[in-house]
Design a protein around this motif. Structure first.
Motif, PDB file in Angstrom:
ATOM      1  N   ASN B 117       0.859  -1.184   0.000  1.00 45.25           N
ATOM      2  CA  ASN B 117       0.000   0.000   0.000  1.00 45.25           C
ATOM      3  C   ASN B 117       0.895   1.234   0.000  1.00 45.25           C
ATOM      4  O   ASN B 117       1.356   1.699   1.037  1.00 45.25           O
ATOM      5  N   TRP B 118       1.159   1.730  -1.192  1.00 51.29           N
ATOM      6  CA  TRP B 118       2.121   2.822  -1.310  1.00 51.29           C
ATOM      7  C   TRP B 118       1.628   4.098  -0.638  1.00 51.29           C
ATOM      8  O   TRP B 118       2.404   4.814  -0.030  1.00 51.29           O
ATOM      9  N   ASN B 119       0.312   4.340  -0.783  1.00 53.93           N
ATOM     10  CA  ASN B 119      -0.205   5.569  -0.194  1.00 53.93           C
ATOM     11  C   ASN B 119       0.071   5.610   1.298  1.00 53.93           C
ATOM     12  O   ASN B 119       0.528   6.616   1.833  1.00 53.93           O
ATOM     13  N   GLN B 120      -0.207   4.495   1.944  1.00 58.88           N
ATOM     14  CA  GLN B 120       0.005   4.475   3.388  1.00 58.88           C
ATOM     15  C   GLN B 120       1.493   4.583   3.718  1.00 58.88           C
ATOM     16  O   GLN B 120       1.888   5.314   4.627  1.00 58.88           O
ATOM     17  N   THR B 121       2.330   3.865   2.941  1.00 59.24           N
ATOM     18  CA  THR B 121       3.775   3.930   3.172  1.00 59.24           C
ATOM     19  C   THR B 121       4.273   5.367   3.071  1.00 59.24           C
ATOM     20  O   THR B 121       4.997   5.851   3.943  1.00 59.24           O
ATOM     21  N   PHE B 122       3.839   6.052   2.020  1.00 58.95           N
ATOM     22  CA  PHE B 122       4.276   7.436   1.850  1.00 58.95           C
ATOM     23  C   PHE B 122       3.719   8.329   2.951  1.00 58.95           C
ATOM     24  O   PHE B 122       4.412   9.191   3.491  1.00 58.95           O
ATOM     25  N   ALA B 123       2.456   8.096   3.303  1.00 56.81           N
ATOM     26  CA  ALA B 123       1.826   8.943   4.315  1.00 56.81           C
ATOM     27  C   ALA B 123       2.516   8.773   5.667  1.00 56.81           C
ATOM     28  O   ALA B 123       2.818   9.758   6.355  1.00 56.81           O
ATOM     29  N   GLU B 124       2.810   7.527   6.022  1.00 65.27           N
ATOM     30  CA  GLU B 124       3.477   7.284   7.303  1.00 65.27           C
ATOM     31  C   GLU B 124       4.860   7.936   7.317  1.00 65.27           C
ATOM     32  O   GLU B 124       5.303   8.490   8.311  1.00 65.27           O
ATOM     33  N   THR B 125       5.538   7.831   6.170  1.00 67.07           N
ATOM     34  CA  THR B 125       6.856   8.443   6.073  1.00 67.07           C
ATOM     35  C   THR B 125       6.754   9.950   6.252  1.00 67.07           C
ATOM     36  O   THR B 125       7.513  10.557   7.010  1.00 67.07           O
ATOM     37  N   GLN B 126       5.778  10.537   5.574  1.00 68.63           N
ATOM     38  CA  GLN B 126       5.597  11.976   5.681  1.00 68.63           C
ATOM     39  C   GLN B 126       5.338  12.368   7.134  1.00 68.63           C
ATOM     40  O   GLN B 126       5.890  13.341   7.643  1.00 68.63           O
ATOM     41  N   LYS B 127       4.548  11.546   7.814  1.00 72.67           N
ATOM     42  CA  LYS B 127       4.213  11.832   9.210  1.00 72.67           C
ATOM     43  C   LYS B 127       5.490  11.848  10.064  1.00 72.67           C
ATOM     44  O   LYS B 127       5.721  12.760  10.854  1.00 72.67           O
ATOM     45  N   LEU B 128       6.304  10.828   9.847  1.00 70.20           N
ATOM     46  CA  LEU B 128       7.568  10.746  10.589  1.00 70.20           C
ATOM     47  C   LEU B 128       8.439  11.972  10.337  1.00 70.20           C
ATOM     48  O   LEU B 128       8.980  12.572  11.263  1.00 70.20           O
ATOM     49  N   LEU B 129       8.558  12.324   9.055  1.00 68.04           N
ATOM     50  CA  LEU B 129       9.421  13.447   8.699  1.00 68.04           C
ATOM     51  C   LEU B 129       8.884  14.738   9.309  1.00 68.04           C
ATOM     52  O   LEU B 129       9.649  15.552   9.819  1.00 68.04           O
ATOM     53  N   THR B 130       7.582  14.890   9.265  1.00 64.11           N
ATOM     54  CA  THR B 130       6.984  16.093   9.842  1.00 64.11           C
ATOM     55  C   THR B 130       7.232  16.143  11.349  1.00 64.11           C
ATOM     56  O   THR B 130       7.580  17.185  11.908  1.00 64.11           O
TER      57      THR B 130
END
Ligand SMILES: Nc1ncnc2c1ncn2[C@@H]1O[C@H](COP(=O)(O)OP(=O)(O)OP(=O)(O)O)[C@@H](O)[C@H]1O
Ligand SMILES: [Mg+2]
Lengths: 387, 510
Positions: B117-130
């Motif tokens: 699930n790429w969307n979730q992978t990217f979203a979680e990553t974005q959350k971490l970075l933020t």
């Protein structure tokens, strides 16, 4: 700075039980070879005879000579797929020249020069100068050289007309001479080992007793066997003598010369090698030229032994040569390996071929078994690296 | 006082021929940054590898307690699961994958059919970075396209995504620009506030002063003294604990009058292979004199490495310009030509450009000067002579090793650097260029290297030193060139050089 303050307390526990395992790991190919020889001797009476072993040694030389060169190529993280075709081309060129009246003494060096140096320099040029992957360049040369051989002969075999030429692959050094040569070589070998040990001791270098014993035993065993075989059957075959000289030169070059060091450096880290002042282009050119010249020599010996040259000679030799190198423990990634390992690898393949033929194993199965053994050897190498 | 989350007791770790750790005891608390200091080869990295399961249980002796509970890890996965994150001295990301893929390597979010699930992978990553306040990296960026500093951040994000409560950072700033270091420190402070316990290895004293709460010192595999709050200990005391003696003069500069010009570089340009029409070095010209230490200062990426690489013939196809040595024009087409002319270059990137990792110290020391230990005709190497030469350098430079046959890859980073120094000294250069020679080197060894540079200068060698550490440049150089965006923008004499002025030129704001 205290250079060795934390060196003192060495406590390596539980090393004893690992000794045997390590010994087997370090010498796996050699042990496999010995086991195979013993097994075959029991399985078939015809195997351990002076005549068979003498023939076997002659068969091994062709792949062996190429494999010495292949060790250098693989050591610099390269590959040469064209060796088999070079064998065919050089056999054809040499025999054709003689057919047109060129005397043997001229035809042989001319072939080494034209086919060996020519093709090697061509391969090396593209690989070294333009950084084209050796796999591609030599794959191209594999078909080009084969095509040339077929074109030159129009697809048919070339007979040998000269009287001298067959001697290269077929003659023997008389038994009397052979024993003298072997004894002198053995004495020199023992002497050089002793001198090395002495010098190491004098400089406080620790001598690896295990390695020393293995080397000594192999050498003594090897010379004894060679003595037995060659003095009881016609003497040392000339191609075997040629191979021995080449193998020794290979071992010595890699172990003890600047050029050898540079090959290890180049294979280990090409960028660092260049920045350390190694002439990468020249070194690569030399290596690819050496292997082509050796392949051309193998082709000449083969044509001489067979008393004629078919343009298809040497087909698939590249695989046996690479297999010998890899089985011998040289890493395909470059930077580590030894010619002595390659020789054992070549012997293993030779003994396997010879034994399977003696036992009447169908050729098709022979191929399968050989393939499996190559895979096994590489797997073993990889596992070794992992730990 | 906050809770003790990590305690290591009586740790002993042997390698063949070396006892790397010899009864180490220390503890760390939640929400603190514990600085782990010590000379090269003291055992810092090894200790952290024991902690993180790289060296699994029976390969070491001693006990590790997490929140008072004894743990024994069989591998790094188990340590990760227990909340231990480690960022190694050498970064461990996969260059061809995206930031998100690297962070969630092996544990991507998948649907019932096992599709990622790429969307979730990217979203979680974005959350971490933020969460970390990193806003200049996108989850979809390929790791190979972002700077080393940002890669470092990705490593941290990855460690945090694993819910690390203990975060080990092994020399994290050695390849970062000043700005990136600031960013990193900001994140470190935030993590502290969140209660993460950090073990921080560094040779840079200024950093330790800025962010460490307490400090533990290792020497020869042993903890020296107690874990001490940074406020209760002076810099000199730390150094004394590390090296076992006082270092009086950090920069033992000797005064020496430079002689005539040896190296002269005119109009040197190096094109940028990734950017048609772009330059990494543009029309650079300078001279260096016999017996001087010429410093080259500037920010990372200013073109310093490329400038000296160009002089050294490292990229002949991209380089134009003129190089003269002792008045004679040189035609340098390769590093070999440069070495033959008497120039040596110690590269910045040790692992990729300097070392033959799986070869011995001996091999590494003599590889660039094999001519001096071999016969002229067939090139037969005289092993005894080689051993003698190598031993001399190992002793002179104080390389910590069981023997000269030891594989260089098993040495600590600083000791590897010393071997490479030996390699170039052995080529007896007239002009010795050193690119970040003291990176990753402990204080004691730094001073040794400075002394060595002094000696070289007195022997009439021209020394050129690139360094990102201003105190070092100011302390050791006779003259300082400043580079900015591929150009040499200024040239300071020793007496006129001031930190602020150099920085102003380096950042292009002068
Ligand atoms: N895999 C290994 N095999 C053999 N010896 C090793 C290995 N790893 C480390 N050592 C040895 O253990 C000792 C401690 O090394 P370590 O890398 O922990 O030092 P360090 O304190 O991190 O030094 P540096 O500041 O230079 O990074 C050194 O003597 C090193 O040579
Ligand atoms: Mg370290």
């Amino acid at each position: 700075m205290s250079a060795d303050s934390n060196v003192a307390g060495v406590g390596v526990g539980g090393a004893k039980e690992n000794h045997l395992i390590n010994f087997i790991k370090d010498n796996a190919t050699l042990i496999a070879l010995i086991v195979l020889v013993i097994g075959l001797s029991f399985a078939d009476d015809a195997f351990f005879t002076a005549r068979n072993l003498s023939n076997l040694s002659r068969q091994v030389t062709i792949i062996g000579i190429i494999a010495v060169g292949m060790t250098m190529v693989i050591l610099i993280a390269g590959i040469d797929l064209s060796v088999g075709s070079v064998v065919g081309l050089s056999a054809v060129v040499c025999t054709l020249m003689m057919q047109y009246g060129v005397p043997t003494v001229l035809a042989v060096p001319a072939t080494l020069l034209v086919v060996g140096v020519g093709i090697g320099a061509w391969n090396g040029f593209w690989i070294a100068k333009f950084n084209i992957p050796p796999f591609i360049i030599t794959l191209g040369m594999l078909t080009i050289a084969r095509g040339l051989a077929l074109t030159l002969t129009n697809g048919s075999s070339v007979p040998v007309t000269s009287d001298v030429f067959p001697l290269i692959g077929g003659a023997y050094i008389p038994p009397m001479m052979s024993s003298i040569v072997l004894i002198v070589c053995a004495a020199l070998a023992v002497f050089s080992i002793f001198r090395d040990v002495q010098q190491s001791k004098a400089h406080g270098v620790e001598v690896n007793m295990q390695e020393l014993l293995v080397n000594g035993a192999v050498m003594i065993g090897g010379f004894a066997l060679a003595f037995h075989v060659f003095t009881s059957y016609k003497g040392i075959p000339v191609p075997v003598a040629i191979f021995a000289v080449i193998a020794f030169a290979g071992i010595y070059t890699l172990n003890s010369t600047r050029f050898g060091r540079r090959l290890y450096a180049l294979g280990g880290n090409e960028d660092a090698a260049r920045l350390s002042g190694i002439n990468v282009v020249r070194t690569k050119m030399i290596v690819y030229t050496v292997i082509s010249v050796l392949s051309a020599l193998a082709g000449i010996i083969l044509a001489s032994r067979l008393n004629g040259a078919s343009p298809n000679l040497g087909t698939m030799f590249e695989l046996d040569a690479i297999a010998a190198v890899v089985i011998g423990g040289t890493s395909l990634a470059g930077g580590s390996g030894k010619v002595s390992g390659t020789i054992i690898g070549a012997l293993l393949i030779g003994v396997l071929n010879n034994g399977m033929s003696l036992l009447g194993v169908v050729t098709f199965y022979q191929l399968i078994i050989k393939g499996l053994i190559i895979i096994l050897a590489v797997w073993f190498d990889v596992m070794q690296k992992k730990k | 006082m906050s809770e003790v989350v990590l305690k290591m007791q009586g740790i002993i770790k042997d390698f063949p021929g070396v006892r790397a750790l010899n009864n180490v005891n220390f503890e760390a608390r939640s929400g603190e940054l514990l600085a782990l200091m010590g000379e090269n080869g003291a055992g810092k990295s090894t200790l952290m590898k024991v902690l993180s399961g790289v060296w699994p249980y029976p390969t070491y002796e001693g006990d590790i307690y997490l929140r008072g509970e004894k743990v024994r890890f069989a591998n790094t996965k188990e340590a990760e699961a227990a909340g231990i994150g480690i960022i190694y001295q050498e970064l461990n990301l996969i260059p061809g994958l995206s930031v998100a893929e690297n962070i969630f390597l092996d544990r991507q979010f998948t649907d019932a059919k096992g599709r990622i699930n790429w969307n979730q992978t990217f979203a979680e990553t974005q959350k971490l970075l933020t969460e970390l306040g990193i806003n200049d990296i996108r989850p979809t960026d390929l790791v190979q396209n972002i700077t080393v500093g940002k890669q470092q951040m990705v490593e941290i994000a990855k460690a945090l995504s694993l819910k690390a409560e203990i975060l080990v950072l092994d020399e994290p700033t050695s390849a970062l620009t000043d700005k990136e270091v600031k960013d990193l420190f900001r994140i470190i402070r935030k993590l502290k506030a969140d209660g993460v316990c950090m073990c921080y290895i560094s040779h840079k004293m200024e950093e330790i002063e800025q962010i460490a709460d307490r400090i533990a010192v290792l020497r020869d595999g042993q903890t020296i003294g107690e874990v001490t709050p940074i406020a209760d200990i002076t810099l000199d005391q730390i150094i004394a604990r590390m090296v076992g003696r006082d270092i009086k003069d950090m920069f033992p500069k000797v005064d020496f009058t430079p002689g005539e010009v040896t190296l002269e570089v005119n109009n040197l340009s190096v094109t940028n292979p990734d950017l048609p029409g772009g330059y990494m070095v543009k029309n650079a010209g300078f001279v260096a004199r016999k017996g001087e230490i010429l410093g080259i200062s500037g920010l990372m990426g200013a073109g310093r490495t490329e400038l000296v690489g160009g002089v050294f013939g490292a990229y002949p196809d991209q380089t134009t310009g003129e190089v003269k040595l002792n008045g004679q024009k040189l035609d340098i087409k390769s590093p070999k030509d440069a070495i033959d002319a008497g120039i040596a270059l110690l590269t910045e990137d040790r692992k990729a450009l300097g070392l033959f990792l799986d070869k011995s110290i001996s091999f590494n020391t003599t590889i660039s000067s094999l001519e001096t230990i071999s016969s002229r005709v067939l090139g037969i190497i005289n092993t005894q002579q080689e051993r003698k030469v190598v031993k001399e350098y190992v002793d002179q430079l104080g390389v910590k090793t069981p023997s000269i046959d030891t594989v260089i890859g098993t040495l600590s980073g600083g000791n590897q650097q010393k071997v490479i120094l030996g390699k170039w000294l052995n080529s007896r250069p007239d002009v010795f260029i050193l690119d970040e020679p003291t990176r990753g080197i402990d204080i004691g060894a730094k001073v040794e290297i400075y002394k060595l540079l002094n000696e070289l200068v007195q022997q009439g060698v021209t020394v050129i030193m690139i360094s990102s550490e201003l105190p070092e440049v100011l302390g050791m150089c006779d003259r300082i060139l400043v580079m900015c965006e591929g150009e040499i923008v200024s040239n300071f004499e020793r007496d006129d050089a001031k930190k602020e002025a150099i920085m102003a030129y380096a950042t292009g704001s002068a």
